[in-house]
Design a protein around this motif. Structure first.
Motif, short mmCIF file in Angstrom:
data_model
loop_
_atom_site.label_atom_id
_atom_site.label_comp_id
_atom_site.label_asym_id
_atom_site.label_seq_id
_atom_site.Cartn_x
_atom_site.Cartn_y
_atom_site.Cartn_z
N VAL A 294 13.83 47.99 45.73
CA VAL A 294 14.76 48.37 44.66
C VAL A 294 15.79 49.36 45.19
O VAL A 294 16.99 49.23 44.97
N PHE A 295 15.29 50.32 45.95
CA PHE A 295 16.18 51.31 46.54
C PHE A 295 17.21 50.65 47.45
O PHE A 295 18.40 50.96 47.40
N PHE A 296 16.74 49.71 48.23
CA PHE A 296 17.61 48.96 49.13
C PHE A 296 18.69 48.22 48.35
O PHE A 296 19.88 48.29 48.68
N LEU A 297 18.28 47.52 47.29
CA LEU A 297 19.25 46.75 46.51
C LEU A 297 20.28 47.66 45.85
O LEU A 297 21.49 47.41 45.90
N MET A 298 19.79 48.75 45.23
CA MET A 298 20.72 49.65 44.54
C MET A 298 21.68 50.30 45.53
O MET A 298 22.88 50.38 45.28
N GLY A 299 21.15 50.75 46.66
CA GLY A 299 22.01 51.35 47.67
C GLY A 299 23.05 50.36 48.18
O GLY A 299 24.21 50.72 48.36
N SER A 300 22.63 49.12 48.38
CA SER A 300 23.57 48.11 48.87
C SER A 300 24.71 47.92 47.88
O SER A 300 25.87 47.84 48.28
N VAL A 301 24.37 47.86 46.61
CA VAL A 301 25.42 47.68 45.60
C VAL A 301 26.39 48.85 45.62
O VAL A 301 27.61 48.66 45.63
N VAL A 302 25.86 50.07 45.69
CA VAL A 302 26.73 51.24 45.65
C VAL A 302 27.63 51.29 46.88
O VAL A 302 28.83 51.52 46.78
N ILE A 303 27.06 51.03 48.05
CA ILE A 303 27.87 51.07 49.27
C ILE A 303 28.96 50.01 49.22
O ILE A 303 30.12 50.26 49.54
N PHE A 304 28.59 48.83 48.76
CA PHE A 304 29.57 47.76 48.66
C PHE A 304 30.67 48.13 47.66
O PHE A 304 31.85 47.90 47.90
N MET A 305 30.28 48.72 46.52
CA MET A 305 31.27 49.11 45.53
C MET A 305 32.22 50.18 46.07
O MET A 305 33.41 50.17 45.77
N ASN A 306 31.68 51.11 46.85
CA ASN A 306 32.53 52.11 47.48
C ASN A 306 33.59 51.47 48.35
O ASN A 306 34.76 51.85 48.33
N PHE A 307 33.16 50.47 49.09
CA PHE A 307 34.05 49.73 49.97
C PHE A 307 35.14 49.04 49.16
O PHE A 307 36.34 49.18 49.44
N VAL A 308 34.72 48.33 48.11
CA VAL A 308 35.69 47.62 47.27
C VAL A 308 36.68 48.60 46.66
O VAL A 308 37.90 48.35 46.64
N ALA A 309 36.16 49.74 46.19
CA ALA A 309 37.04 50.73 45.55
C ALA A 309 38.12 51.21 46.53
O ALA A 309 39.29 51.34 46.18
N ASP A 310 37.72 51.43 47.78
CA ASP A 310 38.68 51.88 48.79
C ASP A 310 39.76 50.83 49.03
O ASP A 310 40.95 51.16 49.14
N ILE A 311 39.31 49.58 49.12
CA ILE A 311 40.28 48.51 49.38
C ILE A 311 41.24 48.35 48.20
O ILE A 311 42.46 48.26 48.36
N VAL A 312 40.66 48.35 46.99
CA VAL A 312 41.49 48.21 45.80
C VAL A 312 42.50 49.35 45.71
O VAL A 312 43.66 49.15 45.36
N TYR A 313 42.05 50.53 46.09
CA TYR A 313 42.92 51.69 46.01
C TYR A 313 44.15 51.52 46.90
O TYR A 313 45.27 51.82 46.50
N VAL A 314 43.93 51.04 48.10
CA VAL A 314 45.05 50.82 49.00
C VAL A 314 45.99 49.75 48.45
O VAL A 314 47.21 49.84 48.54
N TYR A 315 45.38 48.75 47.83
CA TYR A 315 46.17 47.67 47.26
C TYR A 315 47.06 48.23 46.16
O TYR A 315 48.22 47.85 46.03
N LEU A 316 46.50 49.15 45.37
CA LEU A 316 47.26 49.72 44.26
C LEU A 316 48.27 50.75 44.72
O LEU A 316 49.32 50.92 44.13
N ASP A 317 47.93 51.48 45.77
CA ASP A 317 48.80 52.55 46.24
C ASP A 317 49.04 52.41 47.74
O ASP A 317 48.30 52.98 48.54
N PRO A 318 50.05 51.65 48.13
CA PRO A 318 50.26 51.34 49.55
C PRO A 318 50.52 52.59 50.40
O PRO A 318 50.44 52.53 51.61
N ARG A 319 50.78 53.73 49.75
CA ARG A 319 51.09 54.91 50.53
C ARG A 319 49.91 55.38 51.40
O ARG A 319 50.10 55.99 52.43
N VAL A 320 48.67 55.10 50.96
CA VAL A 320 47.53 55.63 51.70
C VAL A 320 47.08 54.72 52.84
O VAL A 320 46.11 54.99 53.50
N LYS A 321 47.79 53.62 53.02
CA LYS A 321 47.38 52.61 53.98
C LYS A 321 46.90 53.18 55.31
O LYS A 321 45.81 52.94 55.78
N TYR A 322 47.74 53.97 55.93
CA TYR A 322 47.36 54.50 57.25
C TYR A 322 46.99 55.97 57.16
O TYR A 322 47.15 56.71 58.11
N GLU A 323 46.52 56.36 56.00
CA GLU A 323 46.06 57.73 55.75
C GLU A 323 47.20 58.71 55.91
O GLU A 323 47.51 59.15 57.00
#
Lengths: 323, 310
Positions: A294-323
């Motif tokens: 259960v811990f593995f599954l929940m952690g996987s979801v959270v890590i994946f969501m963090n990743f998606v959030a970062d990508i979506v953020y760049v998509y929404l705000d191109p200014r952060v692309k190269y930090e």
């Protein structure tokens, strides 16, 4: 953009690897013999040996670690000690039970929270805003189990409108996947736990949206839009709210993490047969393979969501692309 | 507020002026804090509630009318789940224990967990943030990956598993909560340190040969203190919520009375269905203290983010 995504994928893999290692370490942290968790008292040495062999605990740590990684990557989550069944079989329906409860709870809380936050930012300085803030803070101050108990007491024990727990009426055995979830009975059972989650999780996006709105509304371009004579609601939705949502996307992943953890509490209160409740039970019964899975599954979801959030953020705000 | 009070440049002629100026800055910070809190009615309420809780936590034994674990009897009969009466304002539990006394004694656990876990979390978080942002490069990369991993852990499951493995005593619970709460302050304070690093006062400090440690802790730290304070307040609130949730799930310290533990027992015994006098007091007590902390946190937010002030 591509370079950024590639870099983020690299980081994702590092994070994920570290997470798996941590998982391995945590479940071997138990004081004393790391095997105690698998063994019952009063076993003969031969039985003990047999069990150790079955779990591969007689091998050196690095071999165990290597095999553990291999198993997780092929989604082999091991055998449950309590059920004597593969963990994947046990968790499969429970996984869906959790997703179908916490998913809607999360989305609703986000939509409602962002709406309330935008409204509070817009009516800044009025009694409505004050009241909204107080209500939001009260909602966030009540741990999920307390909100759940209050809802349960009022709507189930006093008014009798909703069942006090479970997922279906007693005695009902669902035959198929669709049969299990597509029914009024299911929805009826779901409303209280859903409300419990929504009340707690909507507070974070609401408060963030409010301060984000205030900052956007203070900026010059809103003044210009006002001067151009756009109607209020256009300014609110098209210009202010849309630009305010940006910072909120980064907390999506965090709220998902909180919501998944919260499923432990909500599922326990409402006897919802999901992963969270299974985890609480399995920890109490020393069924470590299940708890670990259960811990593995929940952690996987959270890590994946963090990743998606970062990508979506760049998509929404191109200014952060190269930090 | 940092932009108003922070010294514009630091020519650093003599160190004794630095400490004087720091004292002045500190008193300015505190008076700003007090001004903002006083103007915000919710924050005043929050401070009031918190003072009451601190007093109850300190003098719990004197205030509790009975021993929290003592079975109460009337005429030889055990008072099992009795409703409120003049003798027992909040009634009794299924073992005939006085609920009011338990609620009072429990205050200490929440106050202690809140303060201790938040202090630890913010201490770790602030240091990670300073080191990470100040040195940058691979130090920053590594520390930020660690933060990412901390964000990848589902909070409550992590805490429960660790508390279960390490043993359910209150200090393990505090340490485990702090071990994950630090990530929030680390990330936010880091970005603030990054922006402070660009300011002229850091460059001048470096020009006159101040050491890295000195720049980080004597020059930058005071300027990010308000933000650290804000995250400390959030950490207090979340630590209290999480301790209560752990106890409610049955993983709390069994030797201590806490509100979460009380609700766990009410739930387990089934008394939750009718004994509202057993359920309401610990829940409301819990809600009020977290609310008080959030009210104060909101005022702190106005200090760190001046745009919210008018």
């Amino acid at each position: 953009m591509q370079r950024y995504v590639a870099r983020r994928i690299g980081q994702l893999m590092v994070t994920y690897f570290a997470f798996l290692t941590l998982l391995f370490v945590i479940f071997r942290l138990a004081p004393g013999d790391p095997t105690t968790m698998f063994l019952l008292e009063g076993m003969t040495p031969e039985e003990r040996e047999a069990i150790l062999q079955r779990w591969g605990l007689d091998q050196p740590l690095y071999v165990q670690y290597y095999e553990y990684l291999g198993q997780l990557l092929t989604l082999d989550l091991g055998q449950s000690i309590r059920y004597e069944q593969p963990v994947t079989d046990i968790l499969w329906t429970r996984f869906w039970n959790t997703v179908l409860l916490m998913g809607p709870a999360f989305f609703l809380s986000y939509i409602i929270g962002v709406g309330i936050g935008a409204f509070m930012g817009w009516v800044r300085g009025t009694v409505k805003e004050k009241g909204g803030i107080v209500l939001t803070l009260i909602a966030r101050s009540s741990p999920e189990f307390w909100t759940g108990i209050v809802l349960l007491t009022v709507f189930s024990f006093w008014l009798g409108w909703f069942p006090s727990g479970g997922m279906r009426a007693p005695g009902y055995e669902a035959a198929t996947f669709w049969d299990r979830y597509l029914s009024l009975d299911f929805v009826h059972h779901m409303i209280l736990p859903l409300m419990t989650g929504v009340v707690f999780y909507m507070a974070t996006p609401a408060l963030l949206m409010r301060s984000s709105m205030i900052q956007v509304l203070n900026s010059d371009f809103i003044e210009i839009k006002k001067a151009e004579g756009h109607p209020e609601w256009i300014i609110l939705y098209k210009y202010a709210a849309r630009n305010s949502i940006l910072p909120i996307t980064t907390v999506v992943a965090i709220v998902v993490g909180v919501a998944l953890g919260g499923s432990l509490v909500i599922e326990t209160i409402f006897s919802w047969p999901g992963m969270g409740r299974e985890m609480v039970d399995s920890v109490q019964y020393n069924d470590y393979p299940v708890a670990q899975a259960v811990f593995f599954l929940m952690g996987s979801v959270v890590i994946f969501m963090n990743f998606v959030a970062d990508i979506v953020y760049v998509y929404l705000d191109p200014r952060v692309k190269y930090e | 507020m940092s932009s108003e009070t922070q010294p514009k440049s630091e020519t650093g002629t003599a160190n004794r002026f630095v400490s004087k100026r720091r004292m002045k800055k500190l008193s300015q910070d505190l008076s700003t804090l007090w001004r903002v809190i006083r103007r915000d009615r919710l924050a005043v309420i929050g401070v009031g509630i918190l003072v009451v809780y601190l007093a109850v936590a300190a003098f719990g034994e004197l205030l509790a009318p009975h021993e929290p674990g003592e079975t109460q009897r009337a005429g030889g009969e055990v008072l099992r789940t009795e409703g409120p009466t003049a003798g027992y304002w909040f009634g009794t539990t299924n073992y005939g224990e006085d609920i009011l006394s338990q609620v009072i004694i429990s205050t200490r656990v929440s106050v202690m967990v809140g303060l201790a876990a938040a202090a630890m979390a913010v201490f770790i978080g602030a240091n990670v943030a300073l080191i990470s942002a100040y040195y940058g490069g691979w130090v920053d990369d590594i520390l930020m990956r660690v933060v990412d991993i901390a964000y990848g852990l589902p909070f409550l499951p992590f805490v429960i598993v660790l508390v279960f493995i390490l043993g359910a005593n209150i200090w393990n619970i505090i340490i485990v909560i702090a071990a994950i709460l630090w990530r929030d302050s680390a990330r936010v304070v880091r970005s603030e340190v990054l922006s402070q690093k660009q300011r002229p006062y850091v460059k001048s400090a470096r020009a006159i040969g101040a050491s890295d440690i000195r720049i980080m802790y004597r020059h930058i730290l005071p300027n990010v203190l308000p933000l650290i304070g804000l995250y400390a307040a959030f950490a207090v609130a979340y630590a209290i919520i999480y301790e209560a949730s752990i106890a409610f799930l049955g993983f709390g310290d069994p030797t201590l009375y806490s509100w979460g533990q009380m609700l766990f027992q009410a739930y387990q015994s089934g008394a939750i269905r009718y004994a509202w006098w057993w359920v309401l007091p610990p829940g409301v007590a819990l809600m009020l203290i977290v609310m008080a902390v959030f009210f104060i946190g909101r005022a702190l937010e106005q200090i760190t983010n001046p745009e919210l002030r008018h």
